[in-house]
Design a protein around this motif. Structure first.
Motif, short mmCIF file in Angstrom:
data_model
loop_
_atom_site.label_atom_id
_atom_site.label_comp_id
_atom_site.label_asym_id
_atom_site.label_seq_id
_atom_site.Cartn_x
_atom_site.Cartn_y
_atom_site.Cartn_z
N TRP A 137 12.58 164.38 -73.52
CA TRP A 137 13.06 163.21 -73.95
C TRP A 137 13.41 162.99 -75.65
O TRP A 137 14.86 162.85 -75.43
CB TRP A 137 11.57 162.59 -75.00
N ALA A 138 13.53 164.69 -75.94
CA ALA A 138 14.35 165.30 -77.26
C ALA A 138 15.96 164.89 -77.04
O ALA A 138 17.07 164.89 -77.31
CB ALA A 138 13.65 166.09 -78.43
N GLN A 139 15.74 166.69 -76.02
CA GLN A 139 17.30 166.46 -75.33
C GLN A 139 18.19 165.10 -75.11
O GLN A 139 19.33 164.87 -75.09
CB GLN A 139 17.46 167.35 -74.45
N TRP A 140 17.17 164.34 -74.73
CA TRP A 140 18.43 163.25 -74.34
C TRP A 140 18.11 161.71 -75.26
O TRP A 140 18.94 161.01 -74.93
CB TRP A 140 17.59 162.83 -73.08
N GLY A 141 17.77 162.71 -76.10
CA GLY A 141 17.76 160.79 -77.47
C GLY A 141 17.46 159.62 -77.57
O GLY A 141 17.47 158.55 -77.98
#
Length: 404
Positions: free
Chosen positions: A50-54
């Motif tokens: 989720w963090a990588q996808w923002g």
């Protein structure tokens, strides 16, 4: 799935300690290594993608982000050096700013650029109040003699007046600290309220079967509070097990100092009105004075352990030093060092230096109160809320009985 990444959020994560975020390639080793991750709801693997996808909105409404105790087990086992614990810590720092009120103050407390203003604000407020005290009462701004200092300590820092039922010094301190603490607690309450609503929406809970206040406290909140007080989850960590030795003394130190503060107010400003002999600084042999000194030592010890852990992590694990991590450590250090320093200078009978250090002590306490919901200190309330919500989402109150 249409993904709309928040690029500002990703940039913040990389600047706030999550600089290794893009190294993650979803092997799930972190979820296997984490002793706190549950079989049905593992983390931090999903948080990393989720963090990588923002996906900011999903992350700041995810209680698992706050269930992480950043013990380092996932980082030690990551084959890519992605440091999931540091990434989740960076997410929490964004959440404190996102949920903080008022917004400008929350943003100011999120970066080192705002530090001069963060320090200047309490300095100006307390200095103006100290100068204003000269216009009210029998005595105002003045440095005491050695004899006055030995007799009264800092109990006449803001002077005296003729009103018997409420000391001038306490009146001024209350006028300074209560609004600061009030803003901090109100902001924390507002943040937790918004956090809970977003967690409920994110978890698909409609709240049709709400617990009573008694059920909420006894079945949901109390188990979470008990875990926090005993540090049960901290003790399950393996790699960074020394964090328990740092966090527990700090927690008990703040509890002890709170008790001593309450007793001091009761002794001087309630009981002292009827028994004047109770006025004045606590003697060294007083049980509450002993509790105060033991608590101060516990605070310094706990801080030293956490300080050493942080430096070791930066040195050995190449963890990025961030304002978010160091601000609270420096703030607690300021409270402890100035508090002990003011007491030592009173014993030594040096009023000028004592008053300066006591002034800095008031400044550091003001900062601790006012900036509570915007700094790492906010994890006290947000982690409690997340652990309580974790109990809630697993309870009958959050589940549709038709699905059982």
């Amino acid at each position: 799935m249409n993904v709309q990444p928040d690029l500002d959020f990703i940039r913040h994560l990389k600047q706030a300690g999550g600089d290794t975020l893009k190294k993650c390639y979803q092997c799930s080793t972190c979820s296997v290594m984490c002793p706190l991750s549950k079989d049905g709801k593992p983390f931090p693997r999903k948080e990393m993608i989720w963090a990588q996808w923002g996906l900011k909105e999903k992350l700041i409404a995810d209680p698992d982000v706050f269930l992480c105790h950043q013990c380092g087990d996932c980082t030690a086992g990551c084959p890519r050096g992605a440091k999931p614990g540091d990434v989740l810590s960076a997410i929490r720092s964004w959440a404190y700013t996102e949920y903080g009120w008022p917004g400008p103050l929350a943003k100011l407390a999120s970066t080192a650029k705002g530090l001069p203003v963060l320090v200047a604000l309490p300095v100006v407020v307390i200095l103006l109040m100290w100068l204003a005290s000269s216009l009210i009462g029998v005595s105002g701004v003045h440095l005491p003699s050695k004899e006055e200092f030995a007799l009264h300590g800092y109990q006449q820092f803001f002077g005296t007046w003729n009103f018997h039922w409420y000391a001038k010094n306490i009146a001024f301190i209350v006028a300074i600290m209560v609004p600061a603490l009030g803003i901090g607690l109100f902001s924390a309450g507002m943040g937790v309220y918004r956090f809970w609503k977003k967690m409920s929406i994110n978890a698909g809970i409609n709240g049709a079967f709400k617990p009573s206040i008694y059920q909420f406290v006894t079945q949901l909140w109390w188990p979470a509070a008990k875990e926090i007080v005993t540090h049960k989850r901290f003790k399950e960590c393996n790699i960074n097990e020394t964090r328990t030795r740092g966090h527990l003394p700090l927690m008990y130190a703040f509890a002890g100092l709170f008790i001593v503060t309450c007793w001091s107010l009761l002794k001087n400003d309630v009981l002292g009105l009827f028994w004047p002999a109770l006025h004045g600084p606590l003697p060294l042999t007083d049980p509450f004075k002993l509790l105060a000194n033991v608590s101060a030592i516990a605070m310094i010890f706990g801080l030293a352990v956490l300080w050493a852990n942080r430096k070791r992590s930066e040195r050995e694990d190449k963890t990025m030093p961030t304002f978010y991590d160091w601000f609270l450590l420096w703030e607690i250090a300021a409270v402890g060092v100035t508090g002990i320093g003011a007491e030592v200078l009173r014993w030594m009978g040096i009023p000028i230096a004592g008053y300066i250090v006591y002034f800095l002590h008031l400044v550091s306490i003001f900062m601790l109160f006012l900036y509570l919901p915007y700094t790492k200190f906010a994890h006290i309330v947000f982690r409690t809320a997340a652990m309580t919500f974790d109990n809630y989402r697993e309870s009958v109150f959050a589940k549709n009985p038709l699905d059982q």
